[in-house]
Scaffold this active site. Structure first.
Site, PDB file in Angstrom:
ATOM      1  N   ILE A  14       0.811  -1.253   0.090  1.00 61.86           N
ATOM      2  CA  ILE A  14       0.100  -0.029   0.196  1.00 61.86           C
ATOM      3  C   ILE A  14       0.947   1.249  -0.054  1.00 61.86           C
ATOM      4  O   ILE A  14       0.424   2.367  -0.631  1.00 61.86           O
ATOM      5  CB  ILE A  14      -1.100  -0.057   1.117  1.00 61.86           C
ATOM      6  CG1 ILE A  14      -2.197   0.850   0.967  1.00 61.86           C
ATOM      7  CG2 ILE A  14      -0.375   0.389   2.475  1.00 61.86           C
ATOM      8  CD1 ILE A  14      -2.834   0.866  -0.235  1.00 61.86           C
ATOM      9  N   SER A  36      12.511   0.941   6.290  1.00 62.32           N
ATOM     10  CA  SER A  36      12.209  -0.015   5.825  1.00 62.32           C
ATOM     11  C   SER A  36      13.033  -1.154   6.416  1.00 62.32           C
ATOM     12  O   SER A  36      14.450  -0.942   6.271  1.00 62.32           O
ATOM     13  CB  SER A  36      12.368   0.071   4.377  1.00 62.32           C
ATOM     14  OG  SER A  36      12.282  -1.233   3.779  1.00 62.32           O
ATOM     15  N   LYS A  91      -5.379   1.694   7.662  1.00 62.11           N
ATOM     16  CA  LYS A  91      -6.399   0.634   8.426  1.00 62.11           C
ATOM     17  C   LYS A  91      -5.870  -0.956   8.424  1.00 62.11           C
ATOM     18  O   LYS A  91      -5.026  -1.219   7.654  1.00 62.11           O
ATOM     19  CB  LYS A  91      -7.691   0.724   7.541  1.00 62.11           C
ATOM     20  CG  LYS A  91      -7.477   0.565   6.127  1.00 62.11           C
ATOM     21  CD  LYS A  91      -7.141  -0.675   5.346  1.00 62.11           C
ATOM     22  CE  LYS A  91      -7.904  -1.993   6.051  1.00 62.11           C
ATOM     23  NZ  LYS A  91      -7.494  -3.141   4.914  1.00 62.11           N
TER      24      LYS A  91
HETATM   25  P1  NAP Z   1       2.605  -5.867   2.954  1.00 66.05           P
HETATM   26  O1  NAP Z   1       2.729  -5.510   1.317  1.00 66.05           O
HETATM   27  O2  NAP Z   1       2.826  -6.968   3.737  1.00 66.05           O
HETATM   28  O3  NAP Z   1       3.649  -4.424   3.622  1.00 66.05           O
HETATM   29  C1  NAP Z   1       3.484  -4.284   4.980  1.00 66.05           C
HETATM   30  C2  NAP Z   1       5.098  -3.716   4.900  1.00 66.05           C
HETATM   31  O4  NAP Z   1       5.541  -3.432   6.428  1.00 66.05           O
HETATM   32  C3  NAP Z   1       6.325  -4.837   4.629  1.00 66.05           C
HETATM   33  O5  NAP Z   1       6.450  -4.680   3.335  1.00 66.05           O
HETATM   34  C4  NAP Z   1       7.362  -4.332   5.413  1.00 66.05           C
HETATM   35  O6  NAP Z   1       8.068  -3.186   4.869  1.00 66.05           O
HETATM   36  C5  NAP Z   1       6.663  -3.737   6.770  1.00 66.05           C
HETATM   37  N1  NAP Z   1       6.707  -4.690   8.056  1.00 66.05           N
HETATM   38  C6  NAP Z   1       6.122  -6.030   7.952  1.00 66.05           C
HETATM   39  N2  NAP Z   1       6.420  -6.443   9.127  1.00 66.05           N
HETATM   40  C7  NAP Z   1       6.928  -5.596   9.754  1.00 66.05           C
HETATM   41  C8  NAP Z   1       7.195  -5.498  11.190  1.00 66.05           C
HETATM   42  N3  NAP Z   1       6.818  -6.765  12.006  1.00 66.05           N
HETATM   43  N4  NAP Z   1       7.639  -4.479  11.648  1.00 66.05           N
HETATM   44  C9  NAP Z   1       7.628  -3.334  11.221  1.00 66.05           C
HETATM   45  N5  NAP Z   1       7.463  -3.301   9.819  1.00 66.05           N
HETATM   46  C10 NAP Z   1       6.787  -4.275   9.024  1.00 66.05           C
HETATM   47  O7  NAP Z   1       0.862  -5.201   3.434  1.00 66.05           O
HETATM   48  P2  NAP Z   1       0.179  -4.036   2.596  1.00 66.05           P
HETATM   49  O8  NAP Z   1      -0.777  -4.754   1.622  1.00 66.05           O
HETATM   50  O9  NAP Z   1       0.965  -2.868   2.086  1.00 66.05           O
HETATM   51  O10 NAP Z   1      -0.704  -3.699   4.040  1.00 66.05           O
HETATM   52  C11 NAP Z   1      -0.155  -2.802   4.921  1.00 66.05           C
HETATM   53  C12 NAP Z   1      -1.431  -2.208   5.562  1.00 66.05           C
HETATM   54  O11 NAP Z   1      -2.199  -1.426   4.877  1.00 66.05           O
HETATM   55  C13 NAP Z   1      -2.351  -3.256   6.195  1.00 66.05           C
HETATM   56  O12 NAP Z   1      -2.834  -2.696   7.337  1.00 66.05           O
HETATM   57  C14 NAP Z   1      -3.688  -3.147   5.220  1.00 66.05           C
HETATM   58  O13 NAP Z   1      -4.620  -3.817   5.595  1.00 66.05           O
HETATM   59  C15 NAP Z   1      -3.413  -1.713   4.662  1.00 66.05           C
HETATM   60  N6  NAP Z   1      -3.834  -1.494   3.217  1.00 66.05           N
HETATM   61  C16 NAP Z   1      -3.434  -2.476   2.298  1.00 66.05           C
HETATM   62  C17 NAP Z   1      -3.830  -2.320   1.088  1.00 66.05           C
HETATM   63  C18 NAP Z   1      -3.537  -3.123   0.038  1.00 66.05           C
HETATM   64  O14 NAP Z   1      -4.274  -2.867  -1.144  1.00 66.05           O
HETATM   65  N7  NAP Z   1      -2.585  -4.217  -0.049  1.00 66.05           N
HETATM   66  C19 NAP Z   1      -4.948  -1.209   0.758  1.00 66.05           C
HETATM   67  C20 NAP Z   1      -5.295  -0.299   1.745  1.00 66.05           C
HETATM   68  C21 NAP Z   1      -4.731  -0.639   2.881  1.00 66.05           C
HETATM   69  P3  NAP Z   1       9.314  -2.633   4.951  1.00 66.05           P
HETATM   70  O15 NAP Z   1      10.260  -4.082   4.755  1.00 66.05           O
HETATM   71  O16 NAP Z   1       9.771  -1.885   3.825  1.00 66.05           O
HETATM   72  O17 NAP Z   1       9.683  -2.412   6.319  1.00 66.05           O
END
Ligand code: NAP
Length: 312
Positions: A14, A36, A91
């Site tokens: 996101i 990151s 969220k």
């Molecule tokens: P994601 O692709 O898994 O990204 C989350 C990122 O957070 C990871 O790539 C990592 O980035 C970091 N992270 C992971 N575990 C961590 C930890 N233990 N401590 C600190 N940083 C950590 O997930 P996402 O889809 O972007 O979703 C993230 C949030 O946005 C969720 O709550 C989701 O509901 C919300 N969201 C997602 C979407 C969507 O389309 N995917 C849409 C709206 C909202 P680094 O390695 O760069 O630190």
């Protein structure tokens, strides 16, 4: 106008799809750093492995957007507030209601702005649906939010871990619209929660609600991550005066009796950052726990059903 100095924590899907491009073209914000864990960067700004290193190296960051999974959001947000930053939360705003309440009171105590974003609310068609129901009343509302988890969360194992919300990760988007357009409160009466045998969170959920809304007879939600083909992100609304409305495309479009009355290209995150700029100017927080509370309630009253193991 001087732009606010913004940093992003967690450069996952996101952050890359929305936050970074929206900040890049924002009149209100400039990106000055990122955190990151994997060492990713963006646009040549400094990248740090931890928020603590970032705050030490660049003390004049005004605000951070926390784009990590929800399970770790509370600790990261407390650290940011303690470092004197205003905070935008992706969220869902925390893994639990008590963590979220703690964030709200901590921000208030420190005089910081806290913004719990619900991106699906930021659609003109959602505003239209709210106005329609306010004027015409509500007889029934049926949410269908079905998508293919392999398409929308490829390899994101955290969604199936405790605190990962399972199908409520997208479902909470529908619930954020639901609480926004209802002219009263809804209460989860029953929830059928379907868990893959090898996973910790539901892959499907069927909810029935009661409410304090006069005339509203049937309120329900059907969330499913096993949908094949096109996603179905819509809600069918029957108004008090007998019209049939359909809010669809995730809240981006509204039709009434088959006629399209509102549709706009999605600018959810553009609108979120405009809202954040306004909140910062007014030094006001925006912290609606409503959608998170409905998910918590569904998990409290839910009946557990089992299905086949899930593998990516
Ligand atoms: P994601 O692709 O898994 O990204 C989350 C990122 O957070 C990871 O790539 C990592 O980035 C970091 N992270 C992971 N575990 C961590 C930890 N233990 N401590 C600190 N940083 C950590 O997930 P996402 O889809 O972007 O979703 C993230 C949030 O946005 C969720 O709550 C989701 O509901 C919300 N969201 C997602 C979407 C969507 O389309 N995917 C849409 C709206 C909202 P680094 O390695 O760069 O630190």
């Amino acid at each position: 106008m001087t732009k606010r100095r913004m940093a992003i924590i967690g450069l996952g899907k996101i952050a890359q799809d929305q936050h970074l491009p929206v900040i890049d073209k924002s009149d209100d914000f400039e990106l000055v750093a990122v955190t990151s864990q994997r060492g990713l960067g963006h646009g040549g700004v400094p990248s740090f492995r931890t928020p603590a290193e970032m705050y030490a190296a660049i003390p004049d960051i005004d605000a951070v957007a926390i784009c990590t999974p929800p399970e770790v959001r509370h600790a990261i947000a407390i650290e940011a507030l303690d470092a004197g930053k205003d905070v935008m939360l992706e969220k869902p705003p925390a893994a639990t209601l008590s963590e979220f309440e703690d964030l709200v009171s901590h921000a208030q105590r420190l005089g910081r702005v806290l913004f719990a974003t619900w991106h699906s609310q930021y659609n003109p068609a959602v505003d239209e649906a709210r106005a329609l129901i306010a004027a015409a009343g509500l007889r029934s509302l049926r949410i269908e939010w079905r998508e293919d988890v392999r398409k929308w969360h490829p390899g994101q194992d955290w969604v199936f871990e405790p605190g990962g919300f399972g199908v409520f990760d997208p479902g909470i988007n529908a619930l954020s619209i639901f609480v926004r357009i209802l002219p009263g409160s809804a209460f989860v009466k029953s929830a059928d929660l379907t868990y893959p045998a090898n996973r910790q969170t539901p892959i499907a959920a069927k909810l029935a609600f009661s409410s304090n809304i006069t005339g509203a007879l049937l309120l329900s939600a059907d969330f499913d991550w096993r949908e094949q083909g096109d996603e179905k992100w819509h809600m069918m609304i029957e108004t008090g005066d007998g019209r049939s409305a359909r809010l669809f495309k995730g809240g981006a479009a509204l039709s009434i009796d088959g006629q399209l009355v509102a549709e706009a290209p999605s600018e959810e995150y553009e609108r979120i950052y405009i809202r954040f700029a306004d909140l910062l100017a007014e030094r006001k927080s925006d912290v609606d726990a409503g959608p998170l509370r409905l998910v918590a309630d569904a998990l409290m009253v839910g009946k557990r059903l089992a299905t086949d193991p899930f593998e990516w």
